[in-house]
Design a protein around this motif. Structure first.
Motif, PDB file in Angstrom:
ATOM      1  N   GLU A 154      -1.841   6.031 -10.336  1.00 49.89           N
ATOM      2  CA  GLU A 154      -0.573   6.673 -10.644  1.00 49.89           C
ATOM      3  C   GLU A 154       0.435   6.485  -9.508  1.00 49.89           C
ATOM      4  N   SER A 155      -0.039   6.569  -8.270  1.00 53.36           N
ATOM      5  CA  SER A 155       0.858   6.417  -7.121  1.00 53.36           C
ATOM      6  C   SER A 155       1.497   5.025  -7.098  1.00 53.36           C
TER       7      SER A 155
ATOM      8  N   VAL B  27       4.284   5.102  -9.786  1.00 50.74           N
ATOM      9  CA  VAL B  27       5.427   5.897  -9.322  1.00 50.74           C
ATOM     10  C   VAL B  27       6.255   5.089  -8.334  1.00 50.74           C
ATOM     11  N   HIS B  28       5.591   4.437  -7.406  1.00 50.79           N
ATOM     12  CA  HIS B  28       6.309   3.641  -6.397  1.00 50.79           C
ATOM     13  C   HIS B  28       7.078   2.499  -7.060  1.00 50.79           C
TER      14      HIS B  28
ATOM     15  N   LYS C 282      10.115   4.005  -8.987  1.00 52.44           N
ATOM     16  CA  LYS C 282      11.137   4.616  -8.136  1.00 52.44           C
ATOM     17  C   LYS C 282      11.885   3.581  -7.296  1.00 52.44           C
TER      18      LYS C 282
ATOM     19  N   GLU D 112       2.297  18.653 -13.047  1.00 53.91           N
ATOM     20  CA  GLU D 112       2.890  18.400 -11.734  1.00 53.91           C
ATOM     21  C   GLU D 112       3.029  16.906 -11.431  1.00 53.91           C
ATOM     22  N   SER D 113       2.579  16.033 -12.339  1.00 52.92           N
ATOM     23  CA  SER D 113       2.693  14.590 -12.105  1.00 52.92           C
ATOM     24  C   SER D 113       4.150  14.178 -11.977  1.00 52.92           C
ATOM     25  N   GLU D 114       4.426  13.336 -10.992  1.00 54.58           N
ATOM     26  CA  GLU D 114       5.784  12.861 -10.760  1.00 54.58           C
ATOM     27  C   GLU D 114       6.268  11.961 -11.894  1.00 54.58           C
ATOM     28  N   LEU D 115       5.342  11.426 -12.667  1.00 55.96           N
ATOM     29  CA  LEU D 115       5.724  10.550 -13.781  1.00 55.96           C
ATOM     30  C   LEU D 115       6.641  11.266 -14.776  1.00 55.96           C
ATOM     31  N   TRP D 116       6.408  12.565 -14.978  1.00 56.56           N
ATOM     32  CA  TRP D 116       7.217  13.328 -15.926  1.00 56.56           C
ATOM     33  C   TRP D 116       8.694  13.340 -15.534  1.00 56.56           C
ATOM     34  N   GLU D 117       8.975  13.210 -14.255  1.00 55.05           N
ATOM     35  CA  GLU D 117      10.331  13.382 -13.750  1.00 55.05           C
ATOM     36  C   GLU D 117      11.144  12.090 -13.728  1.00 55.05           C
ATOM     37  N   LEU D 118      10.496  10.954 -13.920  1.00 54.91           N
ATOM     38  CA  LEU D 118      11.182   9.675 -13.790  1.00 54.91           C
ATOM     39  C   LEU D 118      11.952   9.325 -15.054  1.00 54.91           C
TER      40      LEU D 118
END
Length: 314
Positions: A232-233, A236-237, A240, A260-266
């Motif tokens: 996942e990291s 995300v990188h 982003k 809390e996964s950052e994927l939801w926010e992208l």
């Protein structure tokens, strides 16, 4: 002969089995732990309930029919030690999954999410960035039954298809096929990268940062195989930092995808909750595989459809 299903089927499907195989007894349970397994020669299952303890309780078991494509959660080494045959329903997902992949590609290319957002804002804006498929290149990781069906549909839209598998052997509906060790050479050419790969020792974590750095910064990356292909990291990188243009993910390293996964926010990702293979015809298709193989089994033909190589895991 006794057959145990660990999921239910429709009444008409059961009647069809009983008529077609009158000398076979079919039983059903939703909890395999509650059933004495001594006399069952065949178990039909989705796979996750097959454990070493279940196998120890089933001395007569000779064939496990898995009504799913993935078998990575099963104790394959123990199954192999006991000489049990395993088959699955490889290819059952090809129609719904191929249609899901194509739907996402067309939706993004024709800017349907953007148009929907404009509609919600009651905004008339004709300056919407759109593109077309014709003349583009799609790289399909895992051009098996599902990947080849995706290739067939993309070919009809004028897309050049490149299949990538472990052997490099030619795959159906691929304009060319390459082995894994040539993947990095081809990645810069691809407008769309689609993974349908299973989870094996060879594919786990296969796509690291270096692969995404080689992709076009406009590339569409799609993972419809298994979530452990890429961390996942890493995704995300890549998203982003503009290493790729957009990602469509139906599978994830951890499922359900944590809140809390950052994927939801992208903003450049489409999240699908592992539903691309869903279809009202699933069990019906699975039963077609089973009945054909059961006919073979009763004729002492052990060359079943979709036999699993227990060492390779697929």
């Amino acid at each position: 002969m006794r057959v145990l299903f660990t999921f239910n089927i429709k009444e008409d499907q059961l009647r069809s089995l009983e008529m077609g195989f009158p000398n076979t007894e079919f039983s059903f349970t939703k909890n395999i732990e509650d059933v004495p397994l001594d006399s069952y020669e065949i178990i039909v299952t989705y796979g996750e309930d097959i454990t070493p303890s279940v196998l120890d309780r089933a001395p007569s078991l000779k064939w496990i029919m898995v009504a799913s494509a993935g078998v990575e959660k099963m104790p394959l080494d123990v199954i192999a030690e006991k000489g049990i045959i395993v088959s699955n329903v490889r290819g059952i997902h090809k129609t719904p999954m191929a249609e899901s992949v194509l739907a996402h590609i067309l939706s993004l290319g024709r800017a349907l999410p953007t148009l929907r957002e404009q509609q919600e804002r009651k905004e008339w804006n004709m300056k919407v960035k759109q593109t077309e498929l014709r003349g583009s290149t799609a790289l399909i990781l895992g051009p098996g039954a599902i990947g080849s069906e995706i290739g067939r549909l993309l070919n009809a839209f004028g897309v050049y298809t490149i299949g990538c598998n472990s052997s490099g052997d030619r795959a159906q509906f691929m304009d060319e096929t390459i082995p894994f060790d040539q993947l990095k050479e081809v990645l810069p050419k691809a407008d769309i990268v689609i993974s349908i790969l299973p989870s094996t020792q060879e594919t786990k974590g296969m796509l690291d940062d270096s692969y995404f750095k080689l992709m076009k910064n406009t590339a569409l990356f799609m993972n419809f195989g298994r979530g452990d292909l890429v961390k996942e990291s890493t995704l995300v990188h890549a998203l982003k930092h503009g290493e790729i243009g957009h990602a469509v993910l139906d599978v994830f390293e951890k499922e359900p995808l944590p809140a809390e996964s950052e994927l939801w926010e992208l903003g450049n990702i489409t999240i699908s909750p592992h539903v691309s293979s869903h279809s009202g015809k699933y069990v019906e298709r699975a039963m077609e595989f089973f009945t054909e193989n059961l006919s073979k089994w009763q004729q002492n033909d052990r060359e079943l459809l979709n036999l699993i190589n227990l060492k390779k895991g697929y």
